[in-house]
Motif scaffolding. Structure first.
Motif, PDB file in Angstrom:
ATOM      1  N   TRP A 232     145.354  23.573  71.904  1.00 10.72           N
ATOM      2  CA  TRP A 232     144.249  23.981  71.057  1.00 10.72           C
ATOM      3  C   TRP A 232     142.991  23.234  71.473  1.00 10.72           C
ATOM      4  CZ3 TRP A 232     149.183  23.184  69.465  1.00 10.72           C
ATOM      5  CH2 TRP A 232     149.841  24.300  68.896  1.00 10.72           C
ATOM      6  N   ILE A 233     141.869  23.902  71.351  1.00  2.00           N
ATOM      7  CA  ILE A 233     140.611  23.325  71.819  1.00  2.00           C
ATOM      8  C   ILE A 233     139.594  23.418  70.691  1.00  2.00           C
ATOM      9  CG2 ILE A 233     138.737  23.512  73.507  1.00  2.00           C
ATOM     10  CD1 ILE A 233     140.741  24.930  75.356  1.00  2.00           C
ATOM     11  N   SER A 234     138.790  22.347  70.586  1.00  2.00           N
ATOM     12  CA  SER A 234     137.690  22.356  69.634  1.00  2.00           C
ATOM     13  C   SER A 234     136.391  22.087  70.366  1.00  2.00           C
ATOM     14  CB  SER A 234     137.897  21.292  68.540  1.00  2.00           C
ATOM     15  OG  SER A 234     139.004  21.635  67.733  1.00  2.00           O
ATOM     16  N   LYS A 235     135.314  22.754  69.865  1.00  2.00           N
ATOM     17  CA  LYS A 235     133.990  22.545  70.453  1.00  2.00           C
ATOM     18  C   LYS A 235     132.989  22.372  69.313  1.00  2.00           C
ATOM     19  CE  LYS A 235     134.154  26.328  72.866  1.00  2.00           C
ATOM     20  NZ  LYS A 235     133.716  27.437  73.735  1.00  2.00           N
ATOM     21  N   LYS A 236     132.222  21.306  69.418  1.00  2.00           N
ATOM     22  CA  LYS A 236     131.243  21.003  68.393  1.00  2.00           C
ATOM     23  C   LYS A 236     129.877  21.383  68.912  1.00  2.00           C
ATOM     24  CE  LYS A 236     129.429  17.249  65.522  1.00  2.00           C
ATOM     25  NZ  LYS A 236     129.496  15.792  65.239  1.00  2.00           N
ATOM     26  N   ASP A 237     129.181  22.198  68.109  1.00  2.00           N
ATOM     27  CA  ASP A 237     127.825  22.635  68.488  1.00  2.00           C
ATOM     28  C   ASP A 237     126.917  22.281  67.320  1.00  2.00           C
ATOM     29  OD1 ASP A 237     125.582  23.737  69.561  1.00  2.00           O
ATOM     30  OD2 ASP A 237     126.239  25.832  69.347  1.00  2.00           O
ATOM     31  N   GLY A 238     126.371  21.108  67.382  1.00  2.00           N
ATOM     32  CA  GLY A 238     125.565  20.628  66.246  1.00  2.00           C
ATOM     33  C   GLY A 238     126.470  20.319  65.078  1.00  2.00           C
TER      34      GLY A 238
ATOM     35  N   THR B 185     128.304  22.681  63.695  1.00  9.06           N
ATOM     36  CA  THR B 185     129.342  23.717  63.644  1.00  9.06           C
ATOM     37  C   THR B 185     130.471  23.349  64.593  1.00  9.06           C
ATOM     38  OG1 THR B 185     127.713  25.405  63.159  1.00  9.06           O
ATOM     39  CG2 THR B 185     129.835  26.163  63.993  1.00  9.06           C
ATOM     40  N   ILE B 186     131.691  23.452  64.099  1.00 13.57           N
ATOM     41  CA  ILE B 186     132.864  23.179  64.936  1.00 13.57           C
ATOM     42  C   ILE B 186     133.667  24.474  65.025  1.00 13.57           C
ATOM     43  CG2 ILE B 186     134.977  21.868  65.204  1.00 13.57           C
ATOM     44  CD1 ILE B 186     133.696  19.626  63.617  1.00 13.57           C
ATOM     45  N   SER B 187     134.012  24.849  66.227  1.00 15.16           N
ATOM     46  CA  SER B 187     134.870  26.030  66.421  1.00 15.16           C
ATOM     47  C   SER B 187     136.209  25.572  66.948  1.00 15.16           C
ATOM     48  CB  SER B 187     134.212  27.015  67.399  1.00 15.16           C
ATOM     49  OG  SER B 187     134.013  26.392  68.668  1.00 15.16           O
ATOM     50  N   TYR B 188     137.278  26.230  66.448  1.00 12.90           N
ATOM     51  CA  TYR B 188     138.635  25.868  66.841  1.00 12.90           C
ATOM     52  C   TYR B 188     139.239  27.060  67.594  1.00 12.90           C
ATOM     53  CZ  TYR B 188     137.897  22.202  63.349  1.00 12.90           C
ATOM     54  OH  TYR B 188     137.404  21.145  62.665  1.00 12.90           O
ATOM     55  N   HIS B 189     139.919  26.771  68.650  1.00 14.42           N
ATOM     56  CA  HIS B 189     140.441  27.845  69.502  1.00 14.42           C
ATOM     57  C   HIS B 189     141.875  27.538  69.897  1.00 14.42           C
ATOM     58  CE1 HIS B 189     136.146  28.798  70.156  1.00 14.42           C
ATOM     59  NE2 HIS B 189     136.013  27.484  70.349  1.00 14.42           N
TER      60      HIS B 189
ATOM     61  N   ASN C  65     131.593  15.357  75.557  1.00 11.51           N
ATOM     62  CA  ASN C  65     132.460  14.658  74.607  1.00 11.51           C
ATOM     63  C   ASN C  65     132.709  15.505  73.365  1.00 11.51           C
ATOM     64  OD1 ASN C  65     133.939  12.228  73.928  1.00 11.51           O
ATOM     65  ND2 ASN C  65     132.377  11.858  72.349  1.00 11.51           N
ATOM     66  N   ASP C  66     131.929  16.598  73.191  1.00 10.85           N
ATOM     67  CA  ASP C  66     132.112  17.473  72.038  1.00 10.85           C
ATOM     68  C   ASP C  66     133.126  18.573  72.297  1.00 10.85           C
ATOM     69  OD1 ASP C  66     130.253  16.021  70.610  1.00 10.85           O
ATOM     70  OD2 ASP C  66     128.575  17.311  71.208  1.00 10.85           O
ATOM     71  N   MET C  67     133.707  18.546  73.491  1.00  7.27           N
ATOM     72  CA  MET C  67     134.758  19.525  73.830  1.00  7.27           C
ATOM     73  C   MET C  67     136.024  18.734  74.100  1.00  7.27           C
ATOM     74  SD  MET C  67     132.541  22.112  76.268  1.00  7.27           S
ATOM     75  CE  MET C  67     131.462  20.862  76.951  1.00  7.27           C
ATOM     76  N   TYR C  68     137.133  19.019  73.223  1.00  5.83           N
ATOM     77  CA  TYR C  68     138.315  18.160  73.302  1.00  5.83           C
ATOM     78  C   TYR C  68     139.523  18.966  72.824  1.00  5.83           C
ATOM     79  CZ  TYR C  68     136.825  17.694  68.448  1.00  5.83           C
ATOM     80  OH  TYR C  68     136.410  17.962  67.178  1.00  5.83           O
TER      81      TYR C  68
ATOM     82  N   ASN D 181     142.913  23.667  64.014  1.00  7.15           N
ATOM     83  CA  ASN D 181     142.211  22.877  63.025  1.00  7.15           C
ATOM     84  C   ASN D 181     142.783  21.463  62.927  1.00  7.15           C
ATOM     85  OD1 ASN D 181     140.597  25.109  62.359  1.00  7.15           O
ATOM     86  ND2 ASN D 181     142.142  25.843  60.892  1.00  7.15           N
ATOM     87  N   GLY D 182     143.451  21.028  64.051  1.00  6.33           N
ATOM     88  CA  GLY D 182     144.098  19.721  64.054  1.00  6.33           C
ATOM     89  C   GLY D 182     143.139  18.613  64.411  1.00  6.33           C
ATOM     90  N   THR D 183     143.708  17.450  64.571  1.00  7.89           N
ATOM     91  CA  THR D 183     142.915  16.269  64.896  1.00  7.89           C
ATOM     92  C   THR D 183     142.771  16.138  66.406  1.00  7.89           C
ATOM     93  OG1 THR D 183     144.870  14.876  64.923  1.00  7.89           O
ATOM     94  CG2 THR D 183     143.677  15.075  62.812  1.00  7.89           C
ATOM     95  N   ARG D 184     141.734  15.458  66.817  1.00 14.75           N
ATOM     96  CA  ARG D 184     141.411  15.245  68.235  1.00 14.75           C
ATOM     97  C   ARG D 184     142.458  14.363  68.887  1.00 14.75           C
ATOM     98  NH1 ARG D 184     135.484  13.866  70.655  1.00 14.75           N
ATOM     99  NH2 ARG D 184     136.108  13.432  72.830  1.00 14.75           N
ATOM    100  N   ASN D 185     142.866  14.769  70.079  1.00 17.27           N
ATOM    101  CA  ASN D 185     143.849  13.981  70.840  1.00 17.27           C
ATOM    102  C   ASN D 185     143.401  13.960  72.313  1.00 17.27           C
ATOM    103  OD1 ASN D 185     145.999  12.745  72.064  1.00 17.27           O
ATOM    104  ND2 ASN D 185     147.578  14.051  71.106  1.00 17.27           N
ATOM    105  N   ASP D 186     142.783  12.850  72.724  1.00 20.49           N
ATOM    106  CA  ASP D 186     142.233  12.760  74.086  1.00 20.49           C
ATOM    107  C   ASP D 186     143.291  12.483  75.147  1.00 20.49           C
ATOM    108  OD1 ASP D 186     139.686  13.322  73.262  1.00 20.49           O
ATOM    109  OD2 ASP D 186     139.157  11.196  72.953  1.00 20.49           O
ATOM    110  N   SER D 187     144.524  12.303  74.728  1.00 18.64           N
ATOM    111  CA  SER D 187     145.572  12.047  75.737  1.00 18.64           C
ATOM    112  C   SER D 187     146.210  13.338  76.246  1.00 18.64           C
ATOM    113  CB  SER D 187     146.659  11.148  75.140  1.00 18.64           C
ATOM    114  OG  SER D 187     147.311  11.799  74.037  1.00 18.64           O
ATOM    115  N   ILE D 188     145.857  14.475  75.587  1.00 20.14           N
ATOM    116  CA  ILE D 188     146.449  15.753  76.015  1.00 20.14           C
ATOM    117  C   ILE D 188     145.861  16.154  77.381  1.00 20.14           C
ATOM    118  CG2 ILE D 188     146.650  18.212  75.474  1.00 20.14           C
ATOM    119  CD1 ILE D 188     146.535  17.454  72.501  1.00 20.14           C
TER     120      ILE D 188
END
Length: 823
Positions: free
Chosen positions: A44-50, A52-56, A145-148, A154-161
């Motif tokens: 799953w991927i999240s992108k923050k634009d200001g 607004t956060i989109s989940y994919h 850094n806003d793409m993770y 809608n989960g939590t950020r995990n930079d180890s993936i």
């Protein structure tokens, strides 16, 4: 290349939320040919634009061919139904990226999903997800850094993936432009292989794509080079990223997100240059004695082998025109030797081994080879052979000369007291000539000396005899040099030494010949030879039809200078010609003109020589021989004519003369052997155009001619040209009157006739014209004065009245007739 595609793409199913919660989830769709990719589970991927956060949830993005493609605008939506322009030109500019960004994007795409080379296997779907994340962070580094990744939707950020996967792809992309560090020497020696290692440790990613002047290969991290040609060796190393076997495409649209397809990268080429040094050898071939080639031998064409120290044949080289040759480059530097394999023409094989060495300081050594020419030894003895005793006596001081095949003098030789000449000649073909000898004795025939085999010795005795020959005489025309084919022309031969005529006796038929006669071919050959000496050939005085007797004797000599020949039937022959002068003819013409002129004293007849009259001589059958024109004295001579039958004809005459068209036949006939020219002389006349007058005098009735009538003839300008009386027939005939007008006057009438005082005109118009003129006179009638006369007059008067009356009657009748016709 550009083309268009409509609605081919489905990027992701996007769930849009806000910072404070999740909003309504909508799946984006596109019209047209759509191929939806499968979900990629676990990512799953999240992108923050200001704010607004989109989940994919990760999902494949494919084109209609099933190829994976990547988004290069992470915050731009894909608009449903968008028409894309697909291009491989100006992609960086159209994508709005810097050169560095576009280069990194293309390398990430290449080394990401689908890269299976050099031990890497990026076939799993996670590599697609990792590659897409790296591309987003590259094209938008400010929001990287806003793409993770998250643990779920809608989960939590995990930079180890997928961190290790991203690091691996990134490392491969960043190291793509790394170049090997090779310490390649600027110079190398041909045949000396060398190798260099890469201190950067990336050489194994390159391969050798082109080599000139040698061979090169890569093994692990080392480059191996073997120079095989002297000159500039060129090596090209290439790192090629072409495992995708596709072209990078940009899917471009102004109202929707831009996309790209993975493709091959441009190769990285490294060019290496090495100057290769090599050795060669030059052969200088020389004659052992003279240095230059002797005779017909040549220093060209000798083949030598080049051998290394072990005796292995490396190359074969052949000498050129000057005896020199330079080898090609030797396969290495070191010690070698030369040895002749086959000699040049005219020389012996040389088995000598000529050592030489090539070093860096002596790359092109020169070797001089010595050759021994093939030669023969000659030993000749010159003797004089007596016909009477048969004893052979050595001749001292006889000169000889040797000439080569180009007739160039090689050497002069003179016999010693024993008549010997001794000499040697190199390879070739020569001619030995005897230069001196008594004139009465023959020189030897030229000897051909051939030197082809080595070390041959030739011994020979040379013997000469007296010059003798049969005499052949040919009778020829002095002018044309053609043979006079006449039999029976007799000759005598005077021996000047004895002052006696030569006589020869034949056995069959038994006869002694002192006079020699020509045969039908105009020649004779003496039955026997004449000894050497000087003779005089004399022609016996005799008639030779068409020719003069040649009383001059012809002297000839039979000796070494005589032009003798050998005939297969008659043996040795001395040929001579005997000339006779042909009798010629000539025609002499004297041309005169008969002219007539009117002068004060009357008609003047005279002759004059005619200049400029053209004549031609013709053969009997009409063939023109020659033409000519009379001179100022009216003379013309045709010379140098062959005897025979001719005719002469006038071709052109003067304007006021009549052309003579007569064919004047002429025969030029042989007289005797003493008369050189037969002359025919003739006088030919021309005349001016004239006519004749035949005048007749008659009485009025023309029944009677009147003799003794005196008449005069005048020209038209009143010049008296004739005065005379008619003959007993009443005639006067005048010849040769010139062209013109004349008139006749009667000066004295015959007795009993009245004088006719009228001028009678006539005209001569053309040559040969005959004018016939008749003049009439009336007789004088005397009438006596008597009664008879009276009666006569009355009678005449009565007749006249009758005639008048008759005329009146006839006139009346005619008038009445005309009146009737009118009514």
């Amino acid at each position: 290349m550009k083309r268009k595609i409509t609605g081919l793409l489905l990027l992701l199913i996007t769930i849009v939320g806000v910072v404070f919660g999740i909003t309504k989830v909508n799946a984006e769709s596109y019209q047209g040919t759509i191929r939806e990719g499968a979900w990629i589970p676990g990512y799953w991927i999240s992108k923050k634009d200001g704010s607004t956060i989109s989940y994919h949830q990760a999902r494949w993005l494919n084109n209609s061919e099933g190829e994976a493609i990547y988004c290069i605008q992470p915050y731009v939506r894909i608009v449903d139904g968008t028409t894309y322009t697909i291009t491989n030109e100006d992609m960086q500019i159209l994508a709005g990226l810097s050169q560095e960004q576009w280069q990194m994007v293309t390398r990430l795409a290449y080394y990401g999903y689908g890269y299976n080379e050099n031990g890497y296997n990026h076939s799993d779907a996670k590599w697609y997800v990792a590659t897409q994340m790296l591309i987003w962070r590259t094209v938008d580094p400010a929001r990287a850094n806003d793409m993770y990744f998250t643990n779920g939707l809608n989960g939590t950020r995990n930079d180890s993936i997928l961190v290790s996967e991203m690091n691996e792809v990134k490392a491969l992309a960043e190291s793509h432009s790394a170049r090997p560090n090779l310490n390649v020497p600027s110079e190398a020696i041909i045949g000396n292989e060398f190798n260099v290692s890469d201190s950067n440790g990336v050489l194994n990613k390159f391969r050798v794509t082109n080599v000139t002047g040698g061979t090169a290969s890569i093994n692990n991290n080392t480059l191996y080079v073997n120079p095989t040609e002297v000159g500039d060796m060129k090596i090209t190393l290439s790192r090629e990223a072409n495992m995708a076997h596709k072209t990078i495409y940009l899917y471009f649209a102004t109202s929707s997100q831009n996309l790209m397809r993975r493709g091959d990268l441009d190769p990285i080429n490294i060019n290496l240059n090495v100057k290769v040094l090599g050795g060669k050898v030059t052969i200088n071939k020389e004659d052992k004695v003279t240095k230059e080639a002797q005779g017909e031998a040549t220093l060209k064409g000798a083949t030598y082998g080049i051998y290394d120290e072990s005796g292995t044949l490396i190359d074969k080289i052949t000498t050129g025109d000057d005896g020199k040759v330079t080898s090609g480059y030797l396969p290495k530097l070191g010690k070698f030797y030369l040895q002749e394999i086959s000699p040049s023409e005219g020389y012996k094989l040389d088995n000598t081994k000529y050592d030489f060495e090539t070093t860096k300081d002596s790359l092109e050594p020169s070797v001089t080879v010595k050759e021994e020419v093939i030669e023969n030894h000659f030993n000749y003895v010159k003797v004089y052979a007596s016909d009477e005793t048969g004893v052979m006596t050595p001749e001292e001081n006889v000169d000889f000369a040797v000439y080569n095949k180009n007739n160039e003098l090689v050497m002069n030789l003179t016999t010693d007291k024993d008549g010997i000449i001794n000499f040697k000649l190199p390879y070739g073909t020569y001619t030995l000539k005897q230069m001196t000898s008594p004139k009465t004795h023959k020189k030897m025939e030229d000897l051909t000396l051939t030197v082809k085999e080595a070390d041959v010795k030739i011994n020979k005795v040379i013997s000469n005899g007296e010059y003798k020959a049969k005499l052949r005489v040919v009778k020829i025309d002095k002018e044309t040099k053609e043979v006079i084919k006449r039999a029976g022309i007799k000759f005598k031969i005077l021996d000047t030494k004895t002052n006696e005529y030569v006589c020869q006796t034949t056995s069959y038929p038994k006869a002694t010949i002192c006079e020699f006669e020509t045969d039908k071919n105009g020649e004779f050959i003496t039955p026997f030879v004449l000894n050497s000496g000087t003779y005089k050939l004399e022609e016996v005085d005799q008639k030779i039809d068409g020719y003069l007797w040649n009383k001059e004797s012809h002297e000839f000599t039979i000796d070494e200078d005589a032009n003798l020949r050998t005939d297969s039937e008659y043996g040795v022959i001395f040929d001579t010609d005997f000339e006779n002068q042909r009798v010629k003819g000539e025609i002499k013409i004297e041309k005169v003109g008969n002219n007539v002129q009117v002068a004060e004293e009357g008609l003047i007849l005279f002759q004059e020589p005619l200049e400029g009259i053209k004549f031609c001589v013709f053969t009997k059958d009409g063939k023109e021989v020659k033409c000519g024109t009379t001179d100022s004295e009216g003379h013309l001579t045709f010379k140098d004519l062959e005897l025979g039958e001719y005719y002469v004809q006038e071709i052109e005459t003067l304007e006021n003369y009549v052309l003579d068209q007569t064919k004047h036949e002429i025969i030029l006939k042989y007289k005797d052997q003493y008369t050189p020219v037969i002359t025919y002389e003739t006088i030919l006349e021309n005349h001016v155009p004239t006519g004749n007058l035949e005048f007749t005098k008659t009485d009025f009735s023309e029944s009677k001619t009147l003799p003794n009538t005196t008449i005069e003839i005048y020209s038209e300008n009143d010049i008296l040209i004739y005065s005379g009386k008619t003959d007993e027939n009443g005639k006067i005939v005048i010849d040769k009157l010139p062209i013109g007008k004349f008139y006749i006057l009667e000066k004295e009438a015959p007795e009993g006739y009245e004088l006719n005082e009228e001028k009678m005109w006539f005209e001569i118009k053309e040559d040969g014209e005959i004018i016939k003129a008749t003049m009439k006179d009336e007789q004088i009638i005397e009438v006596p004065d008597t009664e008879k006369n009276k009666d006569y007059k009355e009678l005449i008067g009565g007749i006249a009245l009758m005639l008048i009356g008759t005329g009146v009657v006839i006139y009346g009748i005619k008038r009445n007739k005309k009146n009737k016709e009118k009514t």
